[in-house]
Design an enzyme around this catalytic site. Structure first.
Site, PDB file in Angstrom:
ATOM      1  N   LYS A   1       0.850  -1.198   0.000  1.00 64.00           N
ATOM      2  CA  LYS A   1       0.000   0.000   0.000  1.00 64.00           C
ATOM      3  C   LYS A   1       0.880   1.239   0.000  1.00 64.00           C
ATOM      4  O   LYS A   1       1.742   1.404   0.878  1.00 64.00           O
ATOM      5  CB  LYS A   1      -0.901  -0.030   1.233  1.00 64.00           C
ATOM      6  CG  LYS A   1      -2.253   0.611   1.050  1.00 64.00           C
ATOM      7  CD  LYS A   1      -3.134   0.296   2.255  1.00 64.00           C
ATOM      8  CE  LYS A   1      -4.450   1.006   2.197  1.00 64.00           C
ATOM      9  NZ  LYS A   1      -5.164   0.912   3.479  1.00 64.00           N
TER      10      LYS A   1
HETATM   11  O1  G3P Z   1      -9.201   1.842   4.109  1.00 59.78           O
HETATM   12  C1  G3P Z   1      -8.940   3.135   4.571  1.00 59.78           C
HETATM   13  C2  G3P Z   1      -9.690   3.333   5.823  1.00 59.78           C
HETATM   14  O2  G3P Z   1      -9.101   2.621   6.848  1.00 59.78           O
HETATM   15  C3  G3P Z   1      -9.874   4.724   6.233  1.00 59.78           C
HETATM   16  O3  G3P Z   1     -11.036   4.742   6.947  1.00 59.78           O
HETATM   17  O4  G3P Z   1     -12.677   5.592   8.534  1.00 59.78           O
HETATM   18  O5  G3P Z   1     -10.227   6.045   8.870  1.00 59.78           O
HETATM   19  O6  G3P Z   1     -11.494   7.182   7.054  1.00 59.78           O
HETATM   20  P1  G3P Z   1     -11.370   5.964   7.905  1.00 59.78           P
END
Ligand code: G3P
Length: 233
Positions: free
Chosen positions: A99
């Site tokens: 990633k």
């Molecule tokens: O896959 C990316 C994700 O983990 C981000 O999620 O909820 O932290 O914006 P969030």
């Protein structure tokens, strides 16, 4: 090299919207995996921190459990260092997707690592132009962040739709991995638009089953079954 497994030959004719789980919690992954709902896993430094585990150790454990792509994120910001970290992560297992952030250096590293045959997931995508660059750099996955766009009053789903249109216009094979999913509506809308993959926290995936009319209907059926003395075995 990772090759897409065919765990159930009876389903080969059935198109599969992939479900990745966005977590580094092994128990949560295992629970969903037992149901056959885990086509892959995504992690990031924040999720690794939350797990309290060593990144190499926990990523190896996830790769041992899950056959599909497991995203593990670099922490370097300069291309050469990202490539070194990406190679180290890819040594963990053949189903690692390295990633990389959507920066100029990230795209340079993406080019190099994909030319070496490694899967790359380009993350922190917030615009269609960024997604176009990632596809041109050979990314296997692009991760547009829906929830974080919604957080600043923009429209995360519109981004998914725009990327779908652009990739279809030119036949880019990069898979749209709808990320930063916070609700069941995000999952449904991603499916309607035709995102190839959603990655969601385990809680959101588990919520997909819930409907009050299912609970109410089941309650009524069970009451009638009891009244009628229905027994099957
Ligand atoms: O896959 C990316 C994700 O983990 C981000 O999620 O909820 O932290 O914006 P969030």
């Amino acid at each position: 090299m990772y090759t897409d497994p065919d765990p159930n030959p009876t389903l080969t004719e059935r198109p599969n919207m992939k479900f990745f789980v966005d977590t580094a919690e092994i128990d949560a992954i295992r629970e969903l995996h037992e149901l056959g709902f885990v086509d892959g896993v995504t992690t990031n430094p924040s999720l690794i921190k939350k797990s309290g585990r060593d990144i190499l150790e926990v990523t190896k454990e996830i790769c041992d459990l899950v056959e599909g792509p497991v995203s593990a994120e670099v922490v370097a910001t300069e291309a050469d260092a990202m490539i070194t970290e990406g190679r180290r992560l890819a040594e963990i297992a053949s189903n690692i997707a390295v990633k990389l952030p959507l920066t100029w250096d990230g795209l340079k590293a993406c080019n190099v690592l994909t030319n070496e045959g490694k899967m790359v997931n380009v993350t922190l995508c917030f615009s269609a132009n960024q997604a176009l660059l990632a596809a041109k750099a050979g990314a296997s996955f692009i991760s547009p962040f829906i929830g974080r766009l919604d957080d600043i009053s923009l429209d995360g789903m519109e981004l998914i739709q725009d990327i779908r249109t652009i990739y279809d216009n030119f036949g880019y094979k990069t898979e749209i991995l709808a990320a930063s999913i916070r609700s069941v509506n995000h999952v449904q809308d991603s499916a309607l638009i035709g995102a190839d993959v959603i990655t969601a926290p385990p809680e959101v995936i588990k919520k997909l089953v819930a409907h009050p009319l299912t609970d109410k209907g089941l309650d009524a059926f069970l009451k009638d079954a009891a009244t009628a003395g229905i027994k099957i075995v």
